[in-house]
Design a protein around this motif. Structure first.
Motif, PDB file in Angstrom:
ATOM      1  N   ASP A 192     -64.257 -39.222  20.636  1.00 50.03           N
ATOM      2  CA  ASP A 192     -64.557 -38.296  21.727  1.00 50.03           C
ATOM      3  C   ASP A 192     -64.860 -36.880  21.250  1.00 50.03           C
ATOM      4  O   ASP A 192     -65.163 -36.008  22.067  1.00 50.03           O
ATOM      5  CB  ASP A 192     -63.424 -38.272  22.746  1.00 50.03           C
ATOM      6  CG  ASP A 192     -62.053 -38.088  22.110  1.00 50.03           C
ATOM      7  OD1 ASP A 192     -61.861 -38.446  20.932  1.00 50.03           O
ATOM      8  OD2 ASP A 192     -61.143 -37.574  22.795  1.00 50.03           O
ATOM      9  N   ALA A 227     -64.600 -36.950  29.075  1.00 49.46           N
ATOM     10  CA  ALA A 227     -65.957 -36.980  29.618  1.00 49.46           C
ATOM     11  C   ALA A 227     -66.992 -37.083  28.506  1.00 49.46           C
ATOM     12  O   ALA A 227     -68.125 -37.532  28.735  1.00 49.46           O
ATOM     13  CB  ALA A 227     -66.207 -35.729  30.458  1.00 49.46           C
ATOM     14  N   SER A 230     -69.127 -40.292  27.670  1.00 50.00           N
ATOM     15  CA  SER A 230     -70.262 -40.754  28.472  1.00 50.00           C
ATOM     16  C   SER A 230     -71.545 -40.858  27.647  1.00 50.00           C
ATOM     17  O   SER A 230     -72.481 -41.567  28.037  1.00 50.00           O
ATOM     18  CB  SER A 230     -70.488 -39.821  29.664  1.00 50.00           C
ATOM     19  OG  SER A 230     -70.842 -38.515  29.226  1.00 50.00           O
ATOM     20  N   GLU A 233     -72.432 -44.515  26.810  1.00 52.94           N
ATOM     21  CA  GLU A 233     -73.030 -45.251  27.923  1.00 52.94           C
ATOM     22  C   GLU A 233     -74.479 -44.822  28.125  1.00 52.94           C
ATOM     23  O   GLU A 233     -75.354 -45.656  28.397  1.00 52.94           O
ATOM     24  CB  GLU A 233     -72.221 -45.019  29.198  1.00 52.94           C
ATOM     25  CG  GLU A 233     -72.495 -46.017  30.313  1.00 52.94           C
ATOM     26  CD  GLU A 233     -72.007 -47.418  29.972  1.00 52.94           C
ATOM     27  OE1 GLU A 233     -72.586 -48.375  30.516  1.00 52.94           O
ATOM     28  OE2 GLU A 233     -71.059 -47.555  29.162  1.00 52.94           O
ATOM     29  N   GLU A 234     -74.732 -43.532  27.989  1.00 51.26           N
ATOM     30  CA  GLU A 234     -76.098 -43.013  28.117  1.00 51.26           C
ATOM     31  C   GLU A 234     -77.016 -43.645  27.078  1.00 51.26           C
ATOM     32  O   GLU A 234     -78.147 -44.060  27.395  1.00 51.26           O
ATOM     33  CB  GLU A 234     -76.068 -41.490  27.962  1.00 51.26           C
ATOM     34  CG  GLU A 234     -77.355 -40.837  27.485  1.00 51.26           C
ATOM     35  CD  GLU A 234     -78.512 -40.965  28.460  1.00 51.26           C
ATOM     36  OE1 GLU A 234     -79.657 -40.808  28.016  1.00 51.26           O
ATOM     37  OE2 GLU A 234     -78.273 -41.252  29.650  1.00 51.26           O
TER      38      GLU A 234
END
Length: 244
Positions: A192, A227, A230, A233-234
């Motif tokens: 992350d 966050a 993400s 996933e993008e």
């Protein structure tokens, strides 16, 4: 190409100063991947700092300077926290730039001090890489990149400092090396933070469309709900990336 981001002991070993939960298991998975999949090439980045670094307490003085403190521009403007050596105006410009990006500057425990045990790679990974390299008589590409040496800015992505709008000269050279390969298998720490920020720079380079492979077992996150995650996933949905 296997890209291993920041497998320093301070992140990957449970005795490290900034251990990422479950990173030791991820190191086992990476070592196993190298042994079983025989990568065409391996690239490893190493987070590399001196004690005097903007992300360490030694850079700062004042009330509340301790690991995991967030330093904001207003703290410096009102004198609650001050840089020990760097010009106040320079530090304020850096903090304002970070805050304009929605970031908060955090002080970390001292980590990845150049030449220290915490800076080095775990033995299990070193053994796997050396076995692979010996198998190929040193003829397959093996790259090591140091990141974060500049003391006045954080460098999460292996390609750019946080106050740079795009990859710097060294980062572009690294991107050029990686772009030669049909696949780039991405793993490392923390998923992350430095891995996610590196993936963002890869996502912004069209040469990597369809090439990224996320080795999930070879990553570990500080905050599994971040966050920042993400970006994976993008890339899976819109950039042709795959999980392996």
């Amino acid at each position: 190409m296997l890209l291993i981001i920041d497998p320093n002991n301070d992140f990957a070993d449970s005795h490290g100063s900034l251990y990422v939960p479950n990173a030791n298991k991820a190191i086992e998975a990476i070592a196993h991947y190298i042994n079983e999949n025989n990568p065409e090439a391996i690239a490893i980045s190493l987070d590399t700092h001196r004690r005097y670094h903007v992300g360490h307490c030694a850079y700062w003085q004042g009330e509340g300077v301790k690991p995991f403190t967030n330093v904001r521009a207003e703290d410096v403007e009102n004198g609650r926290i001050a840089p020990v050596f760097a010009p106040k105006e320079q530090v304020l410009a850096y903090l304002h730039d970070m805050e304009s990006q929605g970031r908060v500057h955090t002080l970390w425990p001292e980590h990845c001090l150049v030449g220290s045990w915490g800076w080095a790679c775990p033995n299990q990974l070193v053994q796997a890489v050396n076995t692979w390299d010996n198998r190929h008589h040193g003829q397959r590409p093996l790259h090591f990149y140091q990141k974060g040496e500049y003391p006045d800015a954080e460098m999460f992505s292996i390609f750019s400092y946080v106050n740079e709008a795009s990859p710097n000269t060294h980062g572009k050279l690294v991107l050029d090396q990686l772009a030669q390969y049909d696949e780039v298998v991405v793993c490392g720490f923390a998923k992350d933070y430095c891995v996610a920020e590196s993936v963002k720079d890869l996502r912004n380079d069209s040469r990597f469309e369809g090439k990224l492979r996320f080795f999930e077992a070879g990553m570990a996150a500080i905050d599994p709900q971040s966050a920042n995650l993400s970006i994976y996933e993008e890339c899976l949905n819109n950039f042709g990336a795959k999980c392996i």
